[in-house]
Design a protein around this motif. Structure first.
Motif, short mmCIF file in Angstrom:
data_model
loop_
_atom_site.label_atom_id
_atom_site.label_comp_id
_atom_site.label_asym_id
_atom_site.label_seq_id
_atom_site.Cartn_x
_atom_site.Cartn_y
_atom_site.Cartn_z
N SER A 75 0.83 -1.21 0.00
CA SER A 75 0.00 0.00 0.00
C SER A 75 0.85 1.23 0.00
CB SER A 75 -0.91 0.00 1.22
OG SER A 75 -0.13 0.00 2.40
N GLY A 76 0.34 2.32 -0.55
CA GLY A 76 1.13 3.55 -0.68
C GLY A 76 1.17 4.36 0.57
N GLY A 77 0.38 4.13 1.60
CA GLY A 77 0.42 4.96 2.80
C GLY A 77 0.41 4.13 4.04
N ALA A 78 0.65 4.81 5.19
CA ALA A 78 0.66 4.14 6.48
C ALA A 78 -0.76 4.01 6.97
CB ALA A 78 1.53 4.91 7.46
N GLY A 79 -0.88 3.48 8.20
CA GLY A 79 -2.21 3.30 8.76
C GLY A 79 -2.92 4.60 9.03
N ASP A 80 -2.17 5.64 9.32
CA ASP A 80 -2.77 6.93 9.61
C ASP A 80 -2.97 7.77 8.38
OD1 ASP A 80 -0.16 7.21 9.13
OD2 ASP A 80 0.32 8.48 10.86
N GLY A 81 -2.74 7.21 7.20
CA GLY A 81 -2.94 7.97 5.96
C GLY A 81 -1.72 8.72 5.51
N SER A 82 -0.66 8.74 6.34
CA SER A 82 0.56 9.46 5.90
C SER A 82 1.32 8.63 4.87
CB SER A 82 1.45 9.74 7.10
OG SER A 82 1.84 8.52 7.71
N ARG A 83 2.14 9.30 4.05
CA ARG A 83 2.91 8.65 2.96
C ARG A 83 4.17 7.99 3.50
NH1 ARG A 83 4.79 11.64 -2.58
NH2 ARG A 83 5.55 9.77 -3.64
N ALA A 84 4.36 6.72 3.14
CA ALA A 84 5.54 6.00 3.63
C ALA A 84 6.80 6.47 2.92
CB ALA A 84 5.36 4.50 3.41
N ALA A 85 7.90 6.49 3.67
CA ALA A 85 9.19 6.92 3.09
C ALA A 85 9.71 5.86 2.13
CB ALA A 85 10.21 7.15 4.20
N PRO A 86 10.24 6.26 0.99
CA PRO A 86 10.74 5.25 0.04
C PRO A 86 11.98 4.56 0.58
CG PRO A 86 11.31 7.44 -0.71
CD PRO A 86 10.41 7.62 0.48
N LYS A 87 12.11 3.30 0.18
CA LYS A 87 13.29 2.53 0.62
C LYS A 87 14.55 3.03 -0.07
CE LYS A 87 10.90 -1.73 1.75
NZ LYS A 87 10.85 -3.19 1.52
N GLU A 88 15.65 2.94 0.67
CA GLU A 88 16.96 3.39 0.12
C GLU A 88 17.50 2.32 -0.83
OE1 GLU A 88 21.36 4.82 1.64
OE2 GLU A 88 19.84 4.13 3.07
N ARG A 89 17.75 2.77 -2.00
CA ARG A 89 18.27 1.83 -3.00
C ARG A 89 19.79 1.65 -2.83
NH1 ARG A 89 15.20 3.54 -8.59
NH2 ARG A 89 13.07 3.23 -7.83
N PRO A 90 20.30 0.46 -3.14
CA PRO A 90 21.77 0.25 -3.01
C PRO A 90 22.54 1.07 -4.03
CG PRO A 90 20.75 -1.62 -4.08
CD PRO A 90 19.62 -0.75 -3.61
N ARG A 91 23.71 1.48 -3.62
CA ARG A 91 24.58 2.26 -4.52
C ARG A 91 25.16 1.37 -5.62
NH1 ARG A 91 28.09 6.07 -0.41
NH2 ARG A 91 26.30 7.17 0.55
N PRO A 92 25.39 1.96 -6.78
CA PRO A 92 25.97 1.14 -7.87
C PRO A 92 27.41 0.76 -7.56
CG PRO A 92 25.88 3.44 -8.52
CD PRO A 92 25.15 3.34 -7.20
N PRO A 93 27.89 -0.35 -8.11
CA PRO A 93 29.30 -0.75 -7.86
C PRO A 93 30.27 0.25 -8.46
CG PRO A 93 28.33 -2.09 -9.59
CD PRO A 93 27.21 -1.28 -9.00
N ALA A 94 31.48 0.30 -7.84
CA ALA A 94 32.51 1.22 -8.34
C ALA A 94 32.96 0.79 -9.72
CB ALA A 94 33.70 1.22 -7.38
#
Length: 537
Positions: free
Chosen positions: A108-127
């Motif tokens: 679901s796009g929001g939390a139980g209280d209707g607030s927007r959930a923070a997007p997950k941190e994507r892993p950094r690309p390899p060097a």
């Protein structure tokens, strides 16, 4: 059942007619965001049908609508999908697009209280890999690679020949004789021919001839090569040994001195001549080496090496009675089966054997007899050559019987065994020469003139390659050379007779040249008067 199916069927959507005088419905403004448009509201029948597909019946027991089942979250995105670079922010998303992306990432796009959930941190690309080098400072381009040099074919051939030469071991044999027809060519042909055998149609050797043969190498050496030089015309062309015997070959050369037993009166003097000539040449080489490197002791090292091979504990060697030349020497007495020597008395054969044994032993050389029709004599010679050239074989026995074919390797004889009645000093070469002449007569070799006799050697004794034009040109050149030498000798003689005029001493009056009286008859006549010019008309 009929009533339930009728209740579940969606009701048809009918737009009510617009009353007269009612203004048209205003159109909603589209969002400036890039989100997709929202779906229109569903009717009661459509919602019930969708609810039944997703989770069974669309309503609970009390008639209220059932909550949708929670969908499983998709797996986290892989590390291959790199995060966007800094500074390249995406445009703002609409509510619908954000909700859809949030549903894809974590349900679901929001939390139980209707607030927007923070997007997950994507892993950094390899060097980036080290293969991709960073650009040069200042943005400068890297220098272009140097062009490949063109291949030099001759250089490659030279390197290949050098590698092949390094895989070979080089040896050299120098064969000389006491006089023409001593049997050198026959001996060499039998030695170099596989299996030996009779040699026919032997041609006389002219000047210096070259032959070679190869044999499989040992260890890391692929091949072993023996270079064979044969000198013709006996002792008359003795100077020509300077060409094959030099600084580069003195360490790997063995000298073979061939004496003809069919002419016994020349054996002792001929062998003695060549032993002295070898010593003379080695002295020249030693002088040449020391001129480049004064501290060099190459010839001394060679003498020490052959002294060790001869036998360090040999009584004659310890007493210093053996005069080593500094190189391997083999004395071969050919034509042992010739009637001129075969019919000699045992006493003469004994004198010949002991005289040759003295020459060989006093110079650290080996002695062997050879007969063309006797195979054991060829085997003895071949064994000696393999020993000196290829360092093969060790000799522990000898055959010193004067009536048999002699075989005396170096180091297996002694002066005590060579003693002969009539020789006052067994170590004196002059005493041996005197006794030898008493038994066999004086030598016929013309050695009194030294090495100057080589000028009388014919270039083509049998006139096999005669050409009249070449012969005439040669005669004219020889005549011109004779006249030039006579003129040079006369000029030298006059120079010796006339005293050289030196500079005048200090304080001496200058020498005036005598005046030359002039002949009045030859005095210059007065000039004649010029003729008068004719008057103009």
């Amino acid at each position: 059942a009929g009533e339930d199916s009728a209740a579940r069927a969606p009701a048809p959507r009918v737009r009510p007619p617009r009353a007269e005088g009612e203004p048209p419905a205003e159109k909603k403004e589209r969002s400036s965001s890039s989100a997709k448009p929202t779906k229109p509201p569903e009717g009661e029948g459509a919602a019930a049908a969708r609810s039944e597909k997703e989770g069974g019946s669309g309503e609970a027991g009390d008639g209220s609508r059932a909550a949708p089942k929670e969908r499983p979250r998709p797996p986290a995105p892989s590390a291959a999908k790199a995060a966007p670079a800094a500074g390249g922010a995406k445009p703002p998303e609409g509510e619908g697009a954000a909700a859809a992306r949030s549903g894809k990432e974590g349900g679901s796009g929001g939390a139980g209280d209707g607030s927007r959930a923070a997007p997950k941190e994507r892993p950094r690309p390899p060097a980036p890999s080290a293969a991709k080098a960073a650009p040069a400072a200042g943005g400068a381009k890297s220098a272009p690679a140097a062009p490949e040099e063109p291949k030099d074919v001759m250089k490659m051939v030279h390197q290949a020949a050098k590698r092949a030469q390094q895989q070979q071991r080089q040896f050299q044999a120098l064969v000389v004789g006491t006089h023409t027809g001593a049997g050198k060519t026959t001996l060499l042909d039998r030695w170099l021919t596989p299996g030996g055998g009779d040699v026919k149609d032997v041609k006389p050797t002219l000047a210096l001839e070259y032959k070679y043969f190869k044999r499989p190498g040992r260890g890391a050496v692929a091949k072993e090569v023996a270079h064979v030089w044969e000198l013709g015309s006996g002792t008359k062309l003795a100077k020509l040994i300077d060409a094959p015997l030099n600084e580069a070959t003195v360490r790997s050369t063995v000298v073979v001195i061939v004496a003809d037993l069919s002419k016994p009166q020349d054996v002792f003097q001929g062998v003695s001549f060549w032993l002295a000539r070898i010593k003379e040449r080695l002295a020249q080489i030693d002088k040449s080496i020391k001129a480049k490197t004064p501290a060099a002791t190459e010839i001394e090292k060679l003498r020490d090496m052959f002294s060790k091979r001869f036998g360090e504990k040999h009584p004659d060697n310890v007493a210093g009675k053996v005069r080593h030349t500094g190189m391997g020497v083999v004395i071969v007495a050919t034509k042992f089966d010739h009637d001129a020597f075969k019919n000699k008395s045992p006493e003469l054969k004994k004198v010949m054997a002991k005289a040759l044994r003295f020459l060989a032993h006093s110079h650290g050389a080996a002695l062997v007899y050879h007969a063309q029709k006797e195979e054991p004599t060829l085997k003895n010679f071949r064994d000696l050559m393999n020993h000196y050239l290829f360092k093969v074989g060790v000799f522990k026995s000898k055959n010193a019987s004067p009536n048999d074919a002699l075989f005396v390797p170096a180091g297996l004889d002694s002066f005590k065994e060579i003693e002969l009645q009539g020789v006052s000093n067994v170590e004196d070469a002059d005493a041996w020469g005197k006794v030898f002449s008493e038994y066999f007569g004086d030598s016929t070799l013309a050695l009194e003139g030294g090495l100057e006799a080589e000028a009388n050697v014919p270039l083509d004794p049998n006139d096999k390659y005669a050409e009249s034009a070449v012969d005439e040109a040669l005669k004219q050149s020889e005549e011109d050379l004779r006249l030039k030498r006579e003129a040079q000798s006369k000029e030298k003689l006059e120079t010796r007779r006339t005293p050289a005029a030196g500079p005048p001493a200090k304080g001496a009056p200058p020498v005036r040249k005598p005046s030359v009286a002039r002949d009045p008859s030859k005095a210059a006549a007065p000039p004649k008067p010029a003729a008068p010019k004719p008057a103009p008309p």
